[in-house]
Design a protein around this motif. Structure first.
Motif, PDB file in Angstrom:
ATOM      1  N   THR A 249       0.833  -1.204   0.000  1.00 40.77           N
ATOM      2  CA  THR A 249       0.000   0.000   0.000  1.00 40.77           C
ATOM      3  C   THR A 249       0.862   1.246   0.000  1.00 40.77           C
ATOM      4  O   THR A 249       0.602   2.218  -0.731  1.00 40.77           O
ATOM      5  CB  THR A 249      -0.937   0.007   1.225  1.00 40.77           C
ATOM      6  OG1 THR A 249      -1.840  -1.094   1.120  1.00 40.77           O
ATOM      7  CG2 THR A 249      -1.731   1.306   1.295  1.00 40.77           C
ATOM      8  N   ALA A 250       1.909   1.241   0.818  1.00 46.54           N
ATOM      9  CA  ALA A 250       2.784   2.411   0.915  1.00 46.54           C
ATOM     10  C   ALA A 250       3.490   2.703  -0.402  1.00 46.54           C
ATOM     11  O   ALA A 250       3.697   3.872  -0.756  1.00 46.54           O
ATOM     12  CB  ALA A 250       3.806   2.194   2.024  1.00 46.54           C
ATOM     13  N   THR A 251       3.856   1.660  -1.142  1.00 41.50           N
ATOM     14  CA  THR A 251       4.599   1.862  -2.381  1.00 41.50           C
ATOM     15  C   THR A 251       3.695   2.008  -3.600  1.00 41.50           C
ATOM     16  O   THR A 251       4.126   2.533  -4.626  1.00 41.50           O
ATOM     17  CB  THR A 251       5.579   0.704  -2.616  1.00 41.50           C
ATOM     18  OG1 THR A 251       4.853  -0.535  -2.661  1.00 41.50           O
ATOM     19  CG2 THR A 251       6.610   0.634  -1.507  1.00 41.50           C
ATOM     20  N   ARG A 252       2.449   1.534  -3.492  1.00 43.30           N
ATOM     21  CA  ARG A 252       1.533   1.619  -4.636  1.00 43.30           C
ATOM     22  C   ARG A 252       1.285   3.072  -5.042  1.00 43.30           C
ATOM     23  O   ARG A 252       1.131   3.387  -6.219  1.00 43.30           O
ATOM     24  CB  ARG A 252       0.211   0.931  -4.299  1.00 43.30           C
ATOM     25  CG  ARG A 252      -0.770   0.830  -5.459  1.00 43.30           C
ATOM     26  CD  ARG A 252      -1.882  -0.143  -5.119  1.00 43.30           C
ATOM     27  NE  ARG A 252      -1.360  -1.494  -5.057  1.00 43.30           N
ATOM     28  CZ  ARG A 252      -1.775  -2.424  -4.195  1.00 43.30           C
ATOM     29  NH1 ARG A 252      -2.711  -2.118  -3.308  1.00 43.30           N
ATOM     30  NH2 ARG A 252      -1.263  -3.623  -4.213  1.00 43.30           N
ATOM     31  N   SER A 253       1.265   3.964  -4.053  1.00 48.25           N
ATOM     32  CA  SER A 253       1.081   5.369  -4.376  1.00 48.25           C
ATOM     33  C   SER A 253       2.222   5.874  -5.258  1.00 48.25           C
ATOM     34  O   SER A 253       2.034   6.764  -6.095  1.00 48.25           O
ATOM     35  CB  SER A 253       1.002   6.210  -3.099  1.00 48.25           C
ATOM     36  OG  SER A 253       2.200   6.097  -2.339  1.00 48.25           O
ATOM     37  N   GLY A 254       3.419   5.291  -5.097  1.00 51.60           N
ATOM     38  CA  GLY A 254       4.548   5.686  -5.923  1.00 51.60           C
ATOM     39  C   GLY A 254       4.334   5.373  -7.390  1.00 51.60           C
ATOM     40  O   GLY A 254       4.824   6.104  -8.268  1.00 51.60           O
ATOM     41  N   LEU A 311      -3.263  12.742  -2.294  1.00 49.93           N
ATOM     42  CA  LEU A 311      -2.949  11.432  -1.723  1.00 49.93           C
ATOM     43  C   LEU A 311      -1.716  11.519  -0.831  1.00 49.93           C
ATOM     44  O   LEU A 311      -1.678  10.932   0.256  1.00 49.93           O
ATOM     45  CB  LEU A 311      -2.735  10.403  -2.833  1.00 49.93           C
ATOM     46  CG  LEU A 311      -2.505   8.960  -2.367  1.00 49.93           C
ATOM     47  CD1 LEU A 311      -3.767   8.376  -1.757  1.00 49.93           C
ATOM     48  CD2 LEU A 311      -2.018   8.089  -3.522  1.00 49.93           C
ATOM     49  N   ALA A 312      -0.707  12.259  -1.284  1.00 46.47           N
ATOM     50  CA  ALA A 312       0.513  12.405  -0.495  1.00 46.47           C
ATOM     51  C   ALA A 312       0.239  13.151   0.810  1.00 46.47           C
ATOM     52  O   ALA A 312       0.815  12.821   1.852  1.00 46.47           O
ATOM     53  CB  ALA A 312       1.579  13.137  -1.308  1.00 46.47           C
ATOM     54  N   GLN A 313      -0.638  14.126   0.760  1.00 46.21           N
ATOM     55  CA  GLN A 313      -1.007  14.833   1.989  1.00 46.21           C
ATOM     56  C   GLN A 313      -1.674  13.872   2.973  1.00 46.21           C
ATOM     57  O   GLN A 313      -1.378  13.893   4.175  1.00 46.21           O
ATOM     58  CB  GLN A 313      -1.944  15.993   1.652  1.00 46.21           C
ATOM     59  CG  GLN A 313      -1.281  17.118   0.873  1.00 46.21           C
ATOM     60  CD  GLN A 313      -2.282  18.144   0.374  1.00 46.21           C
ATOM     61  OE1 GLN A 313      -3.494  17.890   0.327  1.00 46.21           O
ATOM     62  NE2 GLN A 313      -1.796  19.312  -0.013  1.00 46.21           N
ATOM     63  N   ALA A 323      -7.620   1.485  -0.332  1.00 47.35           N
ATOM     64  CA  ALA A 323      -8.480   1.859  -1.449  1.00 47.35           C
ATOM     65  C   ALA A 323      -8.061   3.192  -2.065  1.00 47.35           C
ATOM     66  O   ALA A 323      -8.139   3.371  -3.285  1.00 47.35           O
ATOM     67  CB  ALA A 323      -9.939   1.917  -0.996  1.00 47.35           C
ATOM     68  N   MET A 324      -7.609   4.122  -1.237  1.00 47.90           N
ATOM     69  CA  MET A 324      -7.147   5.399  -1.776  1.00 47.90           C
ATOM     70  C   MET A 324      -5.936   5.200  -2.677  1.00 47.90           C
ATOM     71  O   MET A 324      -5.855   5.770  -3.775  1.00 47.90           O
ATOM     72  CB  MET A 324      -6.787   6.350  -0.631  1.00 47.90           C
ATOM     73  CG  MET A 324      -7.961   6.881   0.154  1.00 47.90           C
ATOM     74  SD  MET A 324      -7.350   7.888   1.541  1.00 47.90           S
ATOM     75  CE  MET A 324      -8.896   8.324   2.349  1.00 47.90           C
ATOM     76  N   ALA A 325      -4.977   4.406  -2.220  1.00 43.16           N
ATOM     77  CA  ALA A 325      -3.789   4.134  -3.021  1.00 43.16           C
ATOM     78  C   ALA A 325      -4.162   3.404  -4.306  1.00 43.16           C
ATOM     79  O   ALA A 325      -3.633   3.702  -5.385  1.00 43.16           O
ATOM     80  CB  ALA A 325      -2.784   3.313  -2.215  1.00 43.16           C
ATOM     81  N   SER A 326      -5.091   2.463  -4.210  1.00 46.47           N
ATOM     82  CA  SER A 326      -5.510   1.703  -5.392  1.00 46.47           C
ATOM     83  C   SER A 326      -6.231   2.585  -6.395  1.00 46.47           C
ATOM     84  O   SER A 326      -6.046   2.456  -7.611  1.00 46.47           O
ATOM     85  CB  SER A 326      -6.412   0.541  -4.977  1.00 46.47           C
ATOM     86  OG  SER A 326      -5.665  -0.453  -4.310  1.00 46.47           O
ATOM     87  N   LEU A 327      -7.066   3.492  -5.901  1.00 47.86           N
ATOM     88  CA  LEU A 327      -7.783   4.400  -6.800  1.00 47.86           C
ATOM     89  C   LEU A 327      -6.800   5.269  -7.580  1.00 47.86           C
ATOM     90  O   LEU A 327      -6.964   5.474  -8.797  1.00 47.86           O
ATOM     91  CB  LEU A 327      -8.749   5.275  -6.005  1.00 47.86           C
ATOM     92  CG  LEU A 327      -9.576   6.277  -6.828  1.00 47.86           C
ATOM     93  CD1 LEU A 327     -10.568   5.539  -7.713  1.00 47.86           C
ATOM     94  CD2 LEU A 327     -10.299   7.262  -5.923  1.00 47.86           C
ATOM     95  N   ALA A 328      -5.783   5.764  -6.899  1.00 48.16           N
ATOM     96  CA  ALA A 328      -4.793   6.610  -7.569  1.00 48.16           C
ATOM     97  C   ALA A 328      -4.010   5.824  -8.611  1.00 48.16           C
ATOM     98  O   ALA A 328      -3.781   6.311  -9.729  1.00 48.16           O
ATOM     99  CB  ALA A 328      -3.845   7.219  -6.540  1.00 48.16           C
ATOM    100  N   ILE A 381     -10.321  -3.658  -5.347  1.00 52.78           N
ATOM    101  CA  ILE A 381      -9.992  -3.149  -4.014  1.00 52.78           C
ATOM    102  C   ILE A 381     -10.847  -1.924  -3.703  1.00 52.78           C
ATOM    103  O   ILE A 381     -11.400  -1.783  -2.605  1.00 52.78           O
ATOM    104  CB  ILE A 381      -8.492  -2.808  -3.921  1.00 52.78           C
ATOM    105  CG1 ILE A 381      -7.657  -4.095  -4.005  1.00 52.78           C
ATOM    106  CG2 ILE A 381      -8.177  -2.061  -2.619  1.00 52.78           C
ATOM    107  CD1 ILE A 381      -6.162  -3.856  -4.118  1.00 52.78           C
ATOM    108  N   VAL A 382     -10.989  -1.053  -4.691  1.00 53.10           N
ATOM    109  CA  VAL A 382     -11.853   0.120  -4.514  1.00 53.10           C
ATOM    110  C   VAL A 382     -13.308  -0.309  -4.379  1.00 53.10           C
ATOM    111  O   VAL A 382     -14.049   0.201  -3.524  1.00 53.10           O
ATOM    112  CB  VAL A 382     -11.682   1.103  -5.687  1.00 53.10           C
ATOM    113  CG1 VAL A 382     -12.655   2.280  -5.546  1.00 53.10           C
ATOM    114  CG2 VAL A 382     -10.246   1.612  -5.756  1.00 53.10           C
ATOM    115  N   GLY A 383     -13.708  -1.281  -5.198  1.00 50.16           N
ATOM    116  CA  GLY A 383     -15.083  -1.775  -5.135  1.00 50.16           C
ATOM    117  C   GLY A 383     -15.420  -2.376  -3.784  1.00 50.16           C
ATOM    118  O   GLY A 383     -16.540  -2.195  -3.276  1.00 50.16           O
ATOM    119  N   ARG A 384     -14.460  -3.063  -3.191  1.00 52.66           N
ATOM    120  CA  ARG A 384     -14.664  -3.628  -1.854  1.00 52.66           C
ATOM    121  C   ARG A 384     -14.899  -2.512  -0.839  1.00 52.66           C
ATOM    122  O   ARG A 384     -15.755  -2.620   0.052  1.00 52.66           O
ATOM    123  CB  ARG A 384     -13.439  -4.446  -1.459  1.00 52.66           C
ATOM    124  CG  ARG A 384     -13.502  -5.065  -0.062  1.00 52.66           C
ATOM    125  CD  ARG A 384     -12.250  -5.876   0.223  1.00 52.66           C
ATOM    126  NE  ARG A 384     -11.050  -5.042   0.196  1.00 52.66           N
ATOM    127  CZ  ARG A 384      -9.812  -5.539   0.160  1.00 52.66           C
ATOM    128  NH1 ARG A 384      -9.618  -6.850   0.117  1.00 52.66           N
ATOM    129  NH2 ARG A 384      -8.765  -4.730   0.138  1.00 52.66           N
TER     130      ARG A 384
END
Length: 395
Positions: A249-254, A311-313, A323-328, A381-384
């Motif tokens: 999750t932490a790296t997915r935003s990257g 997202l970074a904020q 879900a936030m990371a997955s959406l991005a 993941i977002v759908g869940r």
């Protein structure tokens, strides 16, 4: 006309620059200058030959950006926004370099800082921050990509050691890394991360061949046959796949930030090319259809930038969810793929020549669209999160 994409002004239609700190702008500009000077002029040749540019490692180390937002241990301790901007600029330069850095500074170092003991952190993070030691992250297996939770690699406890057997695939940097974090299931069925050091008997990485994306970064197939590692090499806080998931999750935003870099590169290439390319007696940029496409591309880039900034904020505040990371990642990889495809189309036949750079981004964005969770998995993941119901196998 050979396309030039160096020394381009930062694409910033909504003045996001005003929301950045001086340090964040400085880090971004430093990495952009590095890519303009050191990466873009040489990378096509490495990409075509499918060779990794080892010459860039000491030059990257000198930037003092490795470790990103990790505090202490010789790491820069920068903001999440600054770390994201690094991914943007590296991807704008080249996806292979971005992946090398993301695996080492992101996945490997994040695993150690999030799940390691203090001794493990002290041993590995300082030399990794200096890029004297290179890391890799071994999760994916030949039969388990999206369902990595079902990994089959086993770590059997024998006295003060674990004996690891299994196979891994798509493991970036593993063929030359000093330490590879191998994720395996222990005797109780729980997943843990194990620090496997370079040269350990039974650990056999082989560089994958035949890739048509991210050709300049080496991913490896790994065979682990009776690989003995000390018990203290298990990441101290890696007790289940949920812990692995925290790292992902932490790296997915990257990856969401990385997608911006490809879209920015494509947009810059398209704007510069269409202003200079004369057809039917005038620049391509003067045609309505080209301007419409450029406006749509810019809208996508701007949307992606603002999404990642917010997202970074949230990440800084400890409020970012799976879900936030997955959406991005889902949104940005999809939009970047469209922007890059439009840019390649605008260049016509020149769009498939490496010298114009867009062909490389066009191939590489397919990897971004797939890795760190496919578009479909991210949507589920977002759908869940939306419905409270899981549409894929439970953990």
């Amino acid at each position: 006309m050979v396309q030039q994409i160096t020394q381009s002004p930062v694409v910033d239609f909504y003045l996001m620059d005003e929301l950045l700190t001086a340090e964040e702008r400085s880090i971004r500009d430093k990495v952009r200058a590095f890519c303009d000077k050191e990466v873009i002029p040489i990378i096509n040749d490495y990409w075509e030959r499918a060779e990794f540019p080892f010459e860039l490692i000491p030059k990257m180390a000198a930037l003092n950006i490795t470790g990103g937002s990790i505090k202490g241990y010789g790491c820069p301790g920068m903001s999440a926004v600054a770390a994201g901007l690094i991914a943007v600029e590296l991807a704008r330069g080249d996806a292979s370099i971005c992946t090398f850095f993301g695996v080492h500074s992101g996945l490997a170092m994040s695993s150690i800082v999030m799940l390691g003991s203090e001794d493990q952190k002290q041993k590995w993070l300082p030399p990794m921050a200096r890029m004297e030691k290179i890391g890799a992250f071994g999760l994916t297996e030949p039969n388990h990509g999206s369902d990595a939770v079902a990994l089959e690699t086993r770590a059997h406890r024998v006295g003060n050691e674990y004996v690891i057997n299994g196979t891994k695939r798509w493991i970036g940097n593993a063929s030359f890394a000093d330490v590879v974090i191998i994720w395996a299931r222990d005797d109780d069925g729980n997943v843990g991360g194990f620090l496997v050091e370079k040269g350990t008997p039974g650990f056999e990485p082989r560089v994958m061949t035949g890739k048509v994306a991210k050709r300049a970064v080496w991913q490896a197939d790994i065979t682990l046959k009776d690989v003995h590692v000390p018990a203290e090499n298990r990441l101290a806080l890696s007790r289940s796949f949920k812990d692995t998931g925290r790292v992902l999750t932490a790296t997915r935003s990257g990856v969401a930030w990385e997608a911006i870099g490809h879209a920015v590169a494509a947009y810059e290439i398209a704007v510069n090319y269409t202003k200079e390319r004369i057809q039917f007696g005038k620049p391509l940029a003067s045609f309505q259809i080209i301007q419409q496409k450029l406006a749509t591309m810019l809208a996508s880039v701007t949307t992606m930038q603002l999404l990642c900034l917010r997202l970074a904020q949230l990440q800084e505040q400890g409020k970012m969810t799976d879900a936030m990371a997955s959406l991005a990642k889902m949104n940005n990889a999809r939009l970047a793929r469209e922007v890059v495809a439009d840019a390649r189309e605008m260049l016509g036949g020149n769009g498939i020549l490496l010298e114009y750079h867009i062909a490389r981004h066009h191939a590489d964005i397919e990897a971004v669209f797939t890795y760190e969770g496919t578009d479909t998995i991210q949507s589920l993941i977002v759908g869940r999160d939306i419905t409270g119901m899981q549409a894929f196998a439970p953990r």
